[in-house]
Structure formats: structure tokens, C-alpha cells
Design a protein around this motif. Sequence first.
Motif, PDB file in Angstrom:
ATOM      1  N   LEU A   1     -35.742  13.158 -54.914  1.00 36.98           N
ATOM      2  CA  LEU A   1     -36.088  13.655 -56.255  1.00 36.98           C
ATOM      3  C   LEU A   1     -37.531  13.321 -56.591  1.00 36.98           C
ATOM      4  O   LEU A   1     -38.252  14.129 -57.180  1.00 36.98           O
ATOM      5  N   LEU A   2     -37.958  12.114 -56.203  1.00 40.64           N
ATOM      6  CA  LEU A   2     -39.345  11.719 -56.458  1.00 40.64           C
ATOM      7  C   LEU A   2     -40.291  12.684 -55.761  1.00 40.64           C
ATOM      8  O   LEU A   2     -41.320  13.054 -56.312  1.00 40.64           O
TER       9      LEU A   2
ATOM     10  N   SER B   1     -27.837   6.687 -52.741  1.00 40.45           N
ATOM     11  CA  SER B   1     -28.621   6.813 -53.976  1.00 40.45           C
ATOM     12  C   SER B   1     -30.111   6.657 -53.735  1.00 40.45           C
ATOM     13  O   SER B   1     -30.924   7.357 -54.327  1.00 40.45           O
ATOM     14  N   ARG B   2     -30.463   5.711 -52.853  1.00 48.22           N
ATOM     15  CA  ARG B   2     -31.881   5.471 -52.589  1.00 48.22           C
ATOM     16  C   ARG B   2     -32.552   6.707 -52.004  1.00 48.22           C
ATOM     17  O   ARG B   2     -33.611   7.125 -52.470  1.00 48.22           O
TER      18      ARG B   2
ATOM     19  N   PRO C   1     -20.813   5.178 -53.115  1.00 47.16           N
ATOM     20  CA  PRO C   1     -22.163   5.721 -53.268  1.00 47.16           C
ATOM     21  C   PRO C   1     -23.164   4.875 -52.498  1.00 47.16           C
ATOM     22  O   PRO C   1     -23.383   3.723 -52.825  1.00 47.16           O
TER      23      PRO C   1
ATOM     24  N   LEU D   1     -40.693  15.693 -57.745  1.00 52.94           N
ATOM     25  CA  LEU D   1     -41.465  15.421 -58.965  1.00 52.94           C
ATOM     26  C   LEU D   1     -42.965  15.435 -58.678  1.00 52.94           C
ATOM     27  O   LEU D   1     -43.756  15.857 -59.509  1.00 52.94           O
TER      28      LEU D   1
ATOM     29  N   GLY E   1     -17.251  13.843 -59.771  1.00 51.90           N
ATOM     30  CA  GLY E   1     -17.615  13.304 -61.072  1.00 51.90           C
ATOM     31  C   GLY E   1     -17.265  11.836 -61.122  1.00 51.90           C
ATOM     32  O   GLY E   1     -16.951  11.224 -60.104  1.00 51.90           O
TER      33      GLY E   1
ATOM     34  N   GLN F   1     -31.498   9.749 -52.204  1.00 52.90           N
ATOM     35  CA  GLN F   1     -31.519  10.814 -53.212  1.00 52.90           C
ATOM     36  C   GLN F   1     -32.657  10.611 -54.197  1.00 52.90           C
ATOM     37  O   GLN F   1     -33.325  11.553 -54.599  1.00 52.90           O
ATOM     38  N   ALA F   2     -32.862   9.349 -54.583  1.00 48.30           N
ATOM     39  CA  ALA F   2     -33.944   9.036 -55.517  1.00 48.30           C
ATOM     40  C   ALA F   2     -35.287   9.406 -54.890  1.00 48.30           C
ATOM     41  O   ALA F   2     -36.157   9.992 -55.538  1.00 48.30           O
ATOM     42  N   GLU F   3     -35.435   9.059 -53.595  1.00 50.47           N
ATOM     43  CA  GLU F   3     -36.692   9.371 -52.908  1.00 50.47           C
ATOM     44  C   GLU F   3     -36.933  10.879 -52.856  1.00 50.47           C
ATOM     45  O   GLU F   3     -38.034  11.361 -53.090  1.00 50.47           O
TER      46      GLU F   3
ATOM     47  N   ARG G   1     -15.641   4.831 -61.454  1.00 54.22           N
ATOM     48  CA  ARG G   1     -15.959   5.097 -60.048  1.00 54.22           C
ATOM     49  C   ARG G   1     -16.220   6.585 -59.848  1.00 54.22           C
ATOM     50  O   ARG G   1     -15.546   7.433 -60.451  1.00 54.22           O
ATOM     51  N   PRO G   2     -17.160   6.908 -58.961  1.00 52.27           N
ATOM     52  CA  PRO G   2     -17.361   8.317 -58.623  1.00 52.27           C
ATOM     53  C   PRO G   2     -16.224   8.808 -57.735  1.00 52.27           C
ATOM     54  O   PRO G   2     -15.751   8.063 -56.869  1.00 52.27           O
TER      55      PRO G   2
END
Lengths: 313, 434
Positions: B427-428, B420-421, B417, B431, B294, B423-425, B390-391
Amino acid sequence: MAREVAHRVFAAEFNQANLQVTEGGERAPSFVVTPLGARVNRLLVMGVLTSLEKTGKEGDMWKARISDPTGQFTLYAGQYQPEAAKALGELRPPALVAVVGKSRTYNPEPGVVLVSIRPERIATVSREERDHWTVDAGKHTLRRLECTAAALDMAEPTPDALVQMGYPRDMAEGVIQAIQHYGKPELAAYRAMVRDALEAVVTGRAPDRPPALPPPARGAVTTIRAPAPTAPGVAPAAPGEDPEAAEDAKLQAEERVAGLVRTLDDGKGAPWEGIVADAAKTGLSESDVEEAINRLLDKGIVYEPVLGRLKPT
Amino acid sequence: MLQQELAPHVGDITRALQGKIQQEQVEAELQRYLDFGVPLAQAKRDIVRNYGGKLAPASVAKKLRDVGPHDGSVDFVARIVTVNPKQVTARGEQRTIYFGLLGDETRVLPYTAWRDFQLQKGQTVTVRSAYVTEWRGEAQVNLGERASIQPAEQDLTPDALGPRAAQEKHLAELRGGIPAVTVTARVLKVQQREVQVDGKPKALWSGDLADPTGKVRFTAWKDFKIEEDAVVRVQNAYTRSWRGMPDLNLGDSTVVEVLSSDALPPRSQLQVARLLPIGELEELGGGADVLLEGTVLEVKKGSGLIFRCPECKRVLQKSECRLHGKVKGTTDLRVKAVLDDGTGALTIFLPRETVENLLGKSMEQCQEMAKEAMSPDVIEEELVQRLVARPMRVTGNATSDDFGLMLIASRADVLQPQGSRQQAEQLLGTLEVS
């Protein structure tokens, strides 16, 4: 007593909200419910601090704007948020920041609803940490979208039915409340909002257009006072027990009373009875006022030049 | 009818009339009706009606096998198997309720007594006007304001009690207070201990079990010949709660069966903690060796260099211990913080070694810094700078008490982190499909 969770919500979704729900008694926590059913009492946002100005009648309030890939959050921090106000005072926009705060709704004039954040903590963050938040907010938003879609597929959607499908209780209740209040949301538009935000992480550039969400809903803040849901086999939680909500209520009382001290001060100080009488009109009891004054005296926000009269410092 | 047998009915009538007439008068009146040969239920109804009251729905005598959540008022004879007090806060008032198991020859069920009926473990009682609710898919007996309890004429022995249906569960689903549960797990650790029970030494066995979903502590009250590393199927155990952490108890009615060792993955794979959303942990109330991720939202006061009471290890406030007064404290280094993952939040405590790792400094170096700055606050400030927003990933035992959920970390890492990039890809990608 569980601490209120900090929701990860994009600005565009948060700014659409105009439903406020309070479950339980006078001092129960209140939530801003977004169109996708996030029940936001506290939230964590990360983005670019784009503007920072002093505001308020006395110029003692900070107003800040924080941009995420979908829109802008508005923040107000005053003397009651000393840590956040101090942190803001040391920042120069643009800066990448994280904000933990509580949701607020305002009705500046009839028919206009504004949601904002009252910050508790502000810290500067790195680009990577901001991206991490954006992805996280994307995941939470997609989960709410999924839950909303599941509810819309049901003939008679209920929180229990959504919980049975594996959604958390809080999300299930929020989604049902949202559908009842806002009607069927534009799922495709919200999905596009998430896609744009995630693309911004991948490309490192902000989206070139704002999300095509329906214009922010106009109209008064709708406040629902609902009985707190209780689980069977567990003694019902008594209203007014939540220490956070109690603290919120105290802060609000202080803000109101401090305002009255300023308006009623005729140079010789605001008379005690006048404060009590005016505060009663806003629903504060004499003991609430007394407690608020004591706390304001402790904090050095007001002082008592002569017995029974108060002046702002 | 004997006066003693009449007592609960007199009680029903008096309660229904809310003290409008004296108990003795009710007793005399009821006796008169019965002498005239009026059936008891009708007599009760008519007496109450005569005084302008309304009697609660007539209680029905049942066997526990036949009770269900629709039962608004039932009577039965049962043996009290267990009694546990529990402090609850209701409407701002502290009070004690009691929960446990009770059973007859047809079934054993959990119960909650909402006031003190002086229930004794092992006692057989006649219960009148209980009501039944459903809790986690199981019928639960409630002894509320209307209930009355009398010692029964005949005792039910433990052997005479009926079964309770054991639910098959994964370890991650366990929580305190499950009356009957069956699990399949590998024994990570087992050791024999001796405890004092009623002044006599008694051997018990305790240790850790693991399955692919999580870990749990267990306590066996007799020798089940449990061996380390074995895969066991534990049938009809029950759980207790220790500060929100479940403890699996193997008692008289528990059966342990040893399975083939390849029924579960090897120990090395089971020891990897599973990432748990904090919201799920909140619902469970706690867990052994959980892994959480978290964002740190707050570093609380009392973090950094602190002083502890040499007697009881409590943190000193202004060099005073709450219990032992003014003492010379021993220095310690710790962090008390709030970790939140968007599904829930909890307080985490990081002990000295963990904090030293995070700061890249020993406690002695911290003390030096504090001396130079002439204030221990510099360490707290550095921790705020390093941790807030911070995570973080933590492992440890999570428990809950009046202050809510907390975890004492055996390990804590600030995450860098970077993915993130990707992970974003990813998730995209999902979608596009939907």
C-alpha cells in the motif's frame, strides 16, 4: 433490516468529527460524519489500551483510552454496557484490544466537541490481529480519500455521480455531506496520516510525530435531520423501524431517567411525577419514562421503596 | 357513452373532490355535460372546478413503447404477464404489494401495484392514471392510489406481446426480479425434476451455472437440451428471487445457444469462489456459494451446544419447541455470529462440522466438557474467546429475509493474519506513486 456496519477509522480522523446526522424520524440511527465522509454509527478499532480509570459522579463509569498509530480513542462504559464494563474491569493497561462500539458526541462546554465510543464488545487481540486492523483501516481510509478527491474534481459533486463512478452509496453520501460541512479537507495531510500508520506496521514502531492534521474543529455539534434517502421502486422505509436505533434511544432514555432519579432523590426517593415533569423538558414522553423506569427496575439499577417513589440501588 | 366506460372518469372526479359529492351525483352531472356535447376532458375539469377541486393532470393514452420516466399519468391497454405478491413494511404497517410484468404489442415492462387491484395473470386490462419511474435503467410502471383498472374489451394474446430488452449481465450482477437478461456461462450441473403444476406433473430442469464472476442456480421450464459442462449463451431469461438469492429462469421466450467450450475458462477455475465485499452482497440481497472475509464482531446467544426439536429441527428454548411444545431435543453444535468487513455486516451460521473444526473438538468432547462444568455455557464462552475480533473467511449460500442478510457456511476458517507487513509495504508503494 440491515445491521449498521462497523467502520474502520483511524483515531485522528474520528476525533476531528463534529457533524452528526440523523436521517428519518425520532429513533432513526444517527451517524458521526468524519471529514473524509465515513458515516460512523458503529466502529471497530484495535490498538493499545493505554489508560483506564473510574469516573462519573458515582465512580461507576469506566473511561478508557485506546491508541492507534495516529491518535487516541476515548471510551466510556457504564452499567448500561455490562459486557464491555466487565471486560474492562479485567484488563490492566497496556494491553492490545479490539473494541466494537457506537459513536458518541459530547458538548462538555460551549464551543468544545468531543467524540467518543460507547463500547459493545471488547476483546484482547494479538499484535498480528492489530496490524491486520491497521492495514484494513488504511485501505478504507484511502478509499474515502480517493472518493473525496473524485468529488472535489467535479464541478457539482453529487452522491449519484460518485455512485456511478463505482463508490458505495453510503460512502458517496458521506463524502458529500462532509464536504458541505467541513469544506475541502487537507488531502495531503490525511494521506500522510495513512502513510505513517502503515509505516508503523512495517517498522513495528509507533510514528514519532502525531499526524499534522488541522486542529480539531471547534464549535457545537452540528446535527442535521435529513429525510432518509429512498430507492425508487422500493416502499419507503418507515422511520422508527430500525431496531438498533430504537435500542439506542431506549438506552439514552434510561440514562437520562436514572440521572433524574439520582438528582431528585431527597432521601425518601425521587417522586414519580417529578421524574416525568423533568424528563418532559428533555423531550421524553410519559410513556417513554414509564418504559425506561420499568427497564431500570428490571436491571436492578433503581428500586421502588414505596409506591410512586424511586431510589438508585 | 356507456355507463361502464364512464366509470373510471367518474372515479377520477370523485377522487379529485375527495368525497365532497356523491358518486351518483357526479355520474349524473357528467352525463349532463356530455349530453350537451362538452368534450369529456373539459367536462371533467369543469365539474371538478365548480366544486372547488383540482383535477390531476390529464392522463394520456399511450403504447408502452412510448412511456418513459417523465410520465406522471398514462393510460394503456396491457396484458398482465406475471403477478407476484410481496410483503413490505411501510410506516410500521405490514402490507402486500404486487409486482410483475405487463405488456402490449410494443413492449413488456415491469410494474409495481401499490395496492390490491385483484390483478390476474393472463388478463388484459385497461389501465388509467398509472405513473412511470425509472429503476435500474428501465422504465417501471406504477399502479398507485390514483390508478384505475378495468377489464379490456379485447384480449392481447401472449404471442402478440412485444419484446423486452434483455440486458447482458455477469452472474455476479444478477439479482431477483430482472425481467429479461442474457448471460454466458458454463453449466456446472443440470438435472431433471418433476413438479406438480395445477395438479399435473411437469418436467423441469435445474442446476448451476458459472462464469468468471460467480455462480447462479437456474430453472428451465422446458427442455433446452442443456448439457453438463457446455458453455451456453442464455438469451432473454428472467430472474426470480428466493430469499434474496437470484434464480435464473428459462421460459417460453428464452433462447439457448451452445458456444464453443473454450469460450469460458474450464470448470476447475470457475468453481473458485470470488471474494465479495459484504456491502456488495447486501445490495445484491444474496448469492450462491459466495466467499467473504471479515472480522467476527459478535458471537450470539444460542451458539455452542444447543438442542433441536426432533420434528422440525428448530432450536429449543428452555426445552420447548415453538411449534411442537415440550419435546426431547437432539443435541447439536453451531455458531451464530456477526461478520463485518467494514463495507457491510451479516449474520453467519456455522454448522456442526465447521464448529468442530474450529474448536478442534468433536461434539461429544464438547458434551463431556459441558457435563464437567455442569453448564453448556462453557462451549459458548470458548467460542466467544476464539472468534470475537478474529478475522474469518467463510464460504456458503447467502440469503436475506426480514432479519436481514445471512449466510449458512459450508466452510469457515479463522485467518492467521501474517501478511500485514507485506500488505502495508504494498500500500505504501501505491501511495508513493499517487
